[in-house]
Motif scaffolding. Structure first.
Motif, PDB file in Angstrom:
ATOM      1  N   GLU A  38       0.814  -1.211   0.000  1.00 33.92           N
ATOM      2  CA  GLU A  38       0.000   0.000   0.000  1.00 33.92           C
ATOM      3  C   GLU A  38       0.850   1.264   0.000  1.00 33.92           C
ATOM      4  O   GLU A  38       0.485   2.278  -0.607  1.00 33.92           O
ATOM      5  CB  GLU A  38      -0.952  -0.009   1.198  1.00 33.92           C
ATOM      6  CG  GLU A  38      -1.972  -1.126   1.147  1.00 33.92           C
ATOM      7  CD  GLU A  38      -2.870  -1.149   2.373  1.00 33.92           C
ATOM      8  OE1 GLU A  38      -3.211  -0.063   2.880  1.00 33.92           O
ATOM      9  OE2 GLU A  38      -3.228  -2.260   2.825  1.00 33.92           O
ATOM     10  N   MET A  39       1.978   1.219   0.669  1.00 34.91           N
ATOM     11  CA  MET A  39       2.864   2.382   0.707  1.00 34.91           C
ATOM     12  C   MET A  39       3.413   2.690  -0.686  1.00 34.91           C
ATOM     13  O   MET A  39       3.481   3.852  -1.103  1.00 34.91           O
ATOM     14  CB  MET A  39       4.011   2.138   1.682  1.00 34.91           C
ATOM     15  CG  MET A  39       3.594   2.123   3.150  1.00 34.91           C
ATOM     16  SD  MET A  39       3.057   3.756   3.700  1.00 34.91           S
ATOM     17  CE  MET A  39       4.625   4.626   3.692  1.00 34.91           C
ATOM     18  N   GLU A  40       3.824   1.661  -1.418  1.00 34.50           N
ATOM     19  CA  GLU A  40       4.341   1.859  -2.765  1.00 34.50           C
ATOM     20  C   GLU A  40       3.258   2.412  -3.686  1.00 34.50           C
ATOM     21  O   GLU A  40       3.523   3.296  -4.509  1.00 34.50           O
ATOM     22  CB  GLU A  40       4.878   0.544  -3.321  1.00 34.50           C
ATOM     23  CG  GLU A  40       6.199   0.105  -2.715  1.00 34.50           C
ATOM     24  CD  GLU A  40       6.751  -1.130  -3.382  1.00 34.50           C
ATOM     25  OE1 GLU A  40       6.122  -1.612  -4.357  1.00 34.50           O
ATOM     26  OE2 GLU A  40       7.804  -1.620  -2.931  1.00 34.50           O
ATOM     27  N   LEU A  41       2.043   1.879  -3.559  1.00 39.38           N
ATOM     28  CA  LEU A  41       0.944   2.384  -4.381  1.00 39.38           C
ATOM     29  C   LEU A  41       0.644   3.841  -4.054  1.00 39.38           C
ATOM     30  O   LEU A  41       0.379   4.654  -4.947  1.00 39.38           O
ATOM     31  CB  LEU A  41      -0.316   1.537  -4.160  1.00 39.38           C
ATOM     32  CG  LEU A  41      -0.460   0.267  -4.990  1.00 39.38           C
ATOM     33  CD1 LEU A  41      -1.740  -0.467  -4.605  1.00 39.38           C
ATOM     34  CD2 LEU A  41      -0.467   0.584  -6.484  1.00 39.38           C
ATOM     35  N   SER A  42       0.678   4.164  -2.774  1.00 40.63           N
ATOM     36  CA  SER A  42       0.427   5.535  -2.337  1.00 40.63           C
ATOM     37  C   SER A  42       1.442   6.488  -2.959  1.00 40.63           C
ATOM     38  O   SER A  42       1.084   7.569  -3.456  1.00 40.63           O
ATOM     39  CB  SER A  42       0.495   5.618  -0.808  1.00 40.63           C
ATOM     40  OG  SER A  42       0.332   6.944  -0.363  1.00 40.63           O
ATOM     41  N   SER A  43       2.703   6.079  -2.962  1.00 39.33           N
ATOM     42  CA  SER A  43       3.759   6.904  -3.548  1.00 39.33           C
ATOM     43  C   SER A  43       3.630   6.971  -5.063  1.00 39.33           C
ATOM     44  O   SER A  43       3.779   8.035  -5.679  1.00 39.33           O
ATOM     45  CB  SER A  43       5.128   6.337  -3.163  1.00 39.33           C
ATOM     46  OG  SER A  43       6.164   7.031  -3.796  1.00 39.33           O
ATOM     47  N   GLN A  44       3.337   5.827  -5.681  1.00 39.77           N
ATOM     48  CA  GLN A  44       3.232   5.749  -7.135  1.00 39.77           C
ATOM     49  C   GLN A  44       2.092   6.606  -7.670  1.00 39.77           C
ATOM     50  O   GLN A  44       2.237   7.279  -8.699  1.00 39.77           O
ATOM     51  CB  GLN A  44       3.025   4.289  -7.551  1.00 39.77           C
ATOM     52  CG  GLN A  44       2.857   4.079  -9.055  1.00 39.77           C
ATOM     53  CD  GLN A  44       2.598   2.622  -9.393  1.00 39.77           C
ATOM     54  OE1 GLN A  44       2.834   1.723  -8.594  1.00 39.77           O
ATOM     55  NE2 GLN A  44       2.097   2.378 -10.587  1.00 39.77           N
ATOM     56  N   LEU A  45       0.954   6.593  -6.966  1.00 43.99           N
ATOM     57  CA  LEU A  45      -0.223   7.322  -7.441  1.00 43.99           C
ATOM     58  C   LEU A  45      -0.331   8.727  -6.866  1.00 43.99           C
ATOM     59  O   LEU A  45      -1.212   9.501  -7.250  1.00 43.99           O
ATOM     60  CB  LEU A  45      -1.497   6.524  -7.113  1.00 43.99           C
ATOM     61  CG  LEU A  45      -1.581   5.118  -7.721  1.00 43.99           C
ATOM     62  CD1 LEU A  45      -2.885   4.439  -7.327  1.00 43.99           C
ATOM     63  CD2 LEU A  45      -1.449   5.175  -9.247  1.00 43.99           C
ATOM     64  N   GLY A  46       0.525   9.038  -5.925  1.00 45.24           N
ATOM     65  CA  GLY A  46       0.537  10.383  -5.364  1.00 45.24           C
ATOM     66  C   GLY A  46      -0.673  10.711  -4.517  1.00 45.24           C
ATOM     67  O   GLY A  46      -1.155  11.853  -4.538  1.00 45.24           O
ATOM     68  N   VAL A  47      -1.163   9.724  -3.772  1.00 45.61           N
ATOM     69  CA  VAL A  47      -2.317   9.934  -2.892  1.00 45.61           C
ATOM     70  C   VAL A  47      -2.013   9.321  -1.530  1.00 45.61           C
ATOM     71  O   VAL A  47      -1.064   8.554  -1.375  1.00 45.61           O
ATOM     72  CB  VAL A  47      -3.610   9.312  -3.473  1.00 45.61           C
ATOM     73  CG1 VAL A  47      -3.978   9.969  -4.793  1.00 45.61           C
ATOM     74  CG2 VAL A  47      -3.430   7.797  -3.662  1.00 45.61           C
TER      75      VAL A  47
END
Length: 234
Positions: A38-47
């Motif tokens: 989830e942390m990587e997705l948060s960083s990748q999508l900027g949310v």
């Protein structure tokens, strides 16, 4: 009023995040059984992680993710049994949509629906690249979705739309195999003829023949899918 606007923006944000992660899940950018970071997705999508978590919960409900309590979200598996089950459910739904389309659609609606595939059938036998087969798979999906639309049953339409998303990765691979390439055009021609004639019983049988996937072919599709995921085979 301000609260309502904030709520609306929040819902819109979750919807956008949902669609972005869903597109990744459809193409198995998360490998089968892989834990979603989830942390990587948060960083990748900027949310923030909040819309990420809400989107993943929705994707879990839709069958794209598996949620394990106290461990997190994991990408859906890829097995021959799972592929075959999706095709079996899709077959049943498409038989129902064909039946209702014959009973409820106008002649004009049927003509517009059949025209979707006929633009492709004019180029039968042409050598095609992988990208072209991907485009044909999209047209094939559009054709079947239009049959569902003119069946005038919104529940069936929504169910088929969901199944198409879950099976799009396999469907494209399936259509690229020689056995499907050889049969796809002729099968569509017969389905179109049955729809124009409003021949329910013949069309239902044709849909079963067109969509059903043997256990052996499900294994082949799964193997090819895994090869593309893990070694980038195209």
């Amino acid at each position: 009023m301000v609260v309502a606007k904030k709520t609306s923006r929040s819902a819109d944000s979750v919807d956008k995040v949902y669609e972005k992660i869903k597109s990744l899940a459809i193409e198995y950018h998360f490998r089968p059984g892989e834990r979603v970071n989830e942390m990587e997705l948060s960083s990748q999508l900027g949310v923030s992680r909040t819309p990420i978590r809400e989107a993943l919960n929705r994707l879990s409900q839709d069958g794209f993710m598996n949620f394990v309590p106290n461990r997190g979200f994991y990408s859906r598996d890829l097995t021959p049994e799972g592929v075959r089950e999706l095709y079996e459910v899709r077959m049943i739904i498409e038989q129902a949509t064909f039946r209702f389309a014959c009973l409820r659609a106008s002649d004009e609606e049927i003509a517009r629906t059949t025209a979707i595939w006929e633009s492709v059938s004019q180029q039968q036998g042409k050598e095609r690249s992988a990208e072209e087969w991907a485009s044909i798979a999209e047209i094939d999906e559009q054709f079947h979705m239009e049959i569902a639309r003119i069946s005038r049953n919104s529940r069936l339409y929504e169910m088929l739309e969901s199944l198409n998303s879950l099976s799009r990765f396999f469907r494209r691979i399936d259509l690229e195999t020689p056995v499907r390439r050889n049969n796809a055009y002729d099968e569509h021609v017969e389905i179109i003829a049955a729809l124009r004639q409003r021949d329910v019983e013949k069309g239902v049988v044709l849909m079963e023949q067109h969509i059903s996937l043997s256990a052996e072919h499900a294994v082949e599709v799964t193997k090819e899918g895994l090869a593309r995921i893990y070694i980038g085979k195209k």
